[in-house]
Scaffold this active site. Structure first.
Site, mmCIF file in Angstrom:
data_model
loop_
_atom_site.group_PDB
_atom_site.id
_atom_site.type_symbol
_atom_site.label_atom_id
_atom_site.label_comp_id
_atom_site.label_asym_id
_atom_site.label_seq_id
_atom_site.Cartn_x
_atom_site.Cartn_y
_atom_site.Cartn_z
ATOM 1 N N CYS A 1 -4.598 2.369 -3.894
ATOM 2 C CA CYS A 1 -3.361 2.901 -3.301
ATOM 3 C C CYS A 1 -2.212 1.912 -3.460
ATOM 4 O O CYS A 1 -1.381 1.762 -2.561
ATOM 5 C CB CYS A 1 -3.559 3.265 -1.835
ATOM 6 S SG CYS A 1 -4.774 4.565 -1.570
ATOM 7 N N ASP B 1 3.207 -3.151 8.147
ATOM 8 C CA ASP B 1 1.900 -2.516 8.020
ATOM 9 C C ASP B 1 0.848 -3.599 8.242
ATOM 10 O O ASP B 1 0.580 -4.404 7.352
ATOM 11 C CB ASP B 1 1.769 -1.895 6.625
ATOM 12 C CG ASP B 1 0.388 -1.327 6.352
ATOM 13 O OD1 ASP B 1 -0.455 -1.333 7.272
ATOM 14 O OD2 ASP B 1 0.142 -0.886 5.211
ATOM 15 N N LYS C 1 -10.555 -0.099 10.259
ATOM 16 C CA LYS C 1 -10.674 -1.339 9.496
ATOM 17 C C LYS C 1 -11.120 -2.512 10.370
ATOM 18 O O LYS C 1 -11.406 -3.587 9.847
ATOM 19 C CB LYS C 1 -9.344 -1.676 8.812
ATOM 20 C CG LYS C 1 -8.953 -0.704 7.701
ATOM 21 C CD LYS C 1 -7.673 -1.136 7.025
ATOM 22 C CE LYS C 1 -7.133 -0.096 6.063
ATOM 23 N NZ LYS C 1 -7.971 0.092 4.873
ATOM 24 N N GLN D 1 -4.241 -4.099 7.391
ATOM 25 C CA GLN D 1 -5.154 -5.019 6.725
ATOM 26 C C GLN D 1 -5.135 -6.396 7.386
ATOM 27 O O GLN D 1 -6.009 -7.211 7.122
ATOM 28 C CB GLN D 1 -4.767 -5.148 5.251
ATOM 29 C CG GLN D 1 -5.884 -5.555 4.334
ATOM 30 C CD GLN D 1 -7.025 -4.552 4.333
ATOM 31 O OE1 GLN D 1 -8.130 -4.857 4.769
ATOM 32 N NE2 GLN D 1 -6.760 -3.350 3.859
ATOM 33 N N HIS E 1 0.865 -1.172 0.000
ATOM 34 C CA HIS E 1 0.000 0.000 0.000
ATOM 35 C C HIS E 1 0.908 1.230 0.000
ATOM 36 O O HIS E 1 2.015 1.205 0.539
ATOM 37 C CB HIS E 1 -0.858 -0.024 1.270
ATOM 38 C CG HIS E 1 -1.937 1.003 1.318
ATOM 39 N ND1 HIS E 1 -1.683 2.331 1.581
ATOM 40 C CD2 HIS E 1 -3.285 0.909 1.168
ATOM 41 C CE1 HIS E 1 -2.811 3.003 1.590
ATOM 42 N NE2 HIS E 1 -3.807 2.166 1.331
#
Length: 559
Positions: free
Chosen positions: A372, A207, A233, A210, A129
């Protein structure tokens, strides 16, 4: 030894916890298949926010009165909840941020600027991302470090066998990777990447925005040095996220933002910083949102991350099987057992924005665009994809409705008007038979434009008559959705024989009237891309002014 099976999640029952599913969309039940962008919120989170604002709101770490004490307890209690969720050795290692993006930027600036230089290597992946790509690219360029990208294989999984080759002889200082790809759903082996990074003295930045909503994230076994997550999220509010970092690294880093609360003592000569995590939490934080973050974590933890993960694997397998029934649909990414509940796909000859808008008419919400992940789109050889993403409230009926909706989408290229007349036949005619499509060699004026929201591309070429002012010929090239391509084709029809000055002042409403359908703000940018490119081309060639209404053309990435 007895094996305990993971309890099966009852998504239909859980849907009752989410008020948003009680409303119809365009007269039809809502099928929300965009949870990878942001999840819906259960009543428990909404109630926690309302209750905090109604009974306990005040600024934190400042007042000695009762409300301030309650607010501070709620805020710091939320930090402890996030720490337990991540299995952090200490809640002091949890820094509240606005989102995962800010958490990664915090590391890039506060660690990267002081630790990177020429000869160092920053390694990201082709799946990243932009939030875990652009900050490292920017900091690498600022510090003179090399910025490199680990490639994917044909199934959208990282090529770990290419790690040494990609790193080369450089000093690897940072490895940055997402736990789960927001576009393909690929689950990355972060533990293996972290071990490889640590063998070379590098830090590992994960990251997990997600990943955290869908699977257990244990920072003590993951192996990363920094892990960023976000509340919105995982059923929580927007505007708050968290960065976990190893305490010794956080203590060595400089602050990212400066101001109130993050200081220890301020003098005329200098300022000293507070202890971690206060050092990284300047100003008034998102207090109520942090409380809502904790409520969301409690909610999904009670359901069980293992149950959520299993549910999504089943949905992904079902969706891939159903989409495989449609030979004109191409899917991307690994098999269902190696991905989260995310599926990117494209419908043959139809731009994702058009797919998404037709599906919206059926009450089905999916994402369309580059997600993205523009480097990944380049790898896939596309400008954009459609994405259906699932969560704990997704049921198989919604996937069936998606497949049924795609059959309706398929009608577009054959000029069969939709029952709701979402696209007029004239738009479809211009889309299928564009006027003036091509290139003028040695054009008198030209420009190209790019809409970063969806990947639409338009280049315009103009030839002037002998008077140097009248448009004698105009052509365009590029790719994009039906709206952007048809609108540019209509513009070509409207343009020939008119003067440059007149076209420079052409109001957008004239083109929008020709298009003749209501447009959302996002589709408005699609429709006006060609007109903006034309105005820039004339401005460059003839010095015609760019009207004030086009002052935001930089948003269209006009070149």
């Amino acid at each position: 030894m007895a094996v305990t099976a993971t309890p099966k999640l009852d998504a239909q029952k859980l849907r009752a916890d989410f008020p948003i599913f009680e409303q119809p969309i365009h007269g039809k039940p809502l099928s929300f298949l965009d949870s990878a962008a942001s999840s819906q919120k259960p009543r428990r989170v909404l109630d926690a926010l309302r209750s905090f604002y109604e009974t306990s709101y005040a600024n934190v770490h400042r007042g000695v009165y009762e409300l301030a004490e309650r607010a501070t307890a709620g805020y710091e209690g939320a930090r402890e909840t996030v720490g337990r969720f991540l299995n952090a050795p200490s809640s002091r290692e949890v820094v509240f941020t606005r989102n995962a993006t800010e958490g990664i930027n915090l590391v890039a600036y506060a660690w990267g600027l002081n630790n990177l230089g020429p000869g160092d290597v920053v390694l990201v992946t082709e799946l990243e991302h932009h939030s875990n790509f652009v900050p490292w690219q920017y900091i690498a360029h600022r510090t003179g470090a090399d910025f490199r990208m680990l490639p994917l294989d044909d199934q959208g999984e990282l090529r770990l066998d290419a790690l040494d080759e990609t790193a080369g002889d450089g000093r690897v200082k940072v490895v940055a990777a997402g736990l789960v790809s927001n576009s393909l759903g690929t689950v990355n082996p972060v533990d293996k990447l972290a071990a490889w990074a640590h063998d070379r003295g590098a830090i590992m930045v994960c990251d997990a925005a997600q990943g955290a909503p869908h699977r257990v994230v244990d920072v003590q076994t993951l192996g990363a040095d920094f892990v960023a997550i976000t509340a919105h999220k995982l059923c929580g509010p927007s505007g708050v996220g968290a960065l976990w970092g190893r305490l010794e690294l956080l203590q060595e880093m400089e602050p990212f933002n400066l101001g109130g609360h993050m200081i220890s003592r301020v003098r005329l000569e200098d300022t000293s910083w507070g202890e971690v995590p206060a050092k990284f939490e300047a100003g008034t934080q998102a207090i109520a949102e942090a409380v809502g973050f904790a409520a969301a974590i409690d909610y999904i933890s009670e359901i069980g991350l293992e149950a959520i993960e299993q549910h999504e694997h089943e949905l992904a397998a079902y969706a891939l099987d159903r989409l495989a029934e449609l030979p004109w649909v191409k899917t991307y990414g690994p098999p269902a057992d190696r991905r989260a509940g995310i599926i990117s796909f494209n419908v043959e000859d139809i731009h994702p924005h058009d797919v998404a808008q037709i599906l919206d008419g059926e009450g089905i919400a999916i994402r369309a665009g580059h997600h993205c992940c523009q480097p990944l789109m380049t790898k896939l050889g596309v400008a954009a994809t459609n994405r259906a993403s699932f969560y704990l409230y997704t049921v198989t009926d919604e996937i069936d409705r998606l497949v049924d909706g795609l059959h309706k989408v398929r009608k577009i290229p054959y000029l069969e008007p939709m029952s709701d007349q979402m696209y007029r036949e004239v738009i479809l005619d211009h889309y299928k038979n564009p006027r003036g499509h091509g290139v003028i060699e040695d054009a008198d004026a030209e420009a190209e434009g790019f809409n970063p929201l969806c990947g639409d591309e338009v280049s315009i070429y103009v030839s002037f008559a002998d008077d140097g002012e009248t448009i004698e010929d105009i052509k365009f090239s590029g790719r994009g959705c039906a709206i952007s391509q048809a609108a540019t084709s209509m513009l070509v029809d409207m343009t020939k024989g008119r003067k440059a000055k007149e076209l420079a002042e052409l109001p957008k409403d004239e083109l929008l009237e020709e298009i003749g359908i209501p447009l959302t703000p996002i589709r408005l940018k699609c429709a006006l891309l060609g007109l903006g490119v034309l105005k820039v081309a004339l401005h460059r060639a003839k010095g015609t002014p760019l009207p004030q209404e086009w002052a935001g053309l930089d948003e269209l990435e006009l070149k």
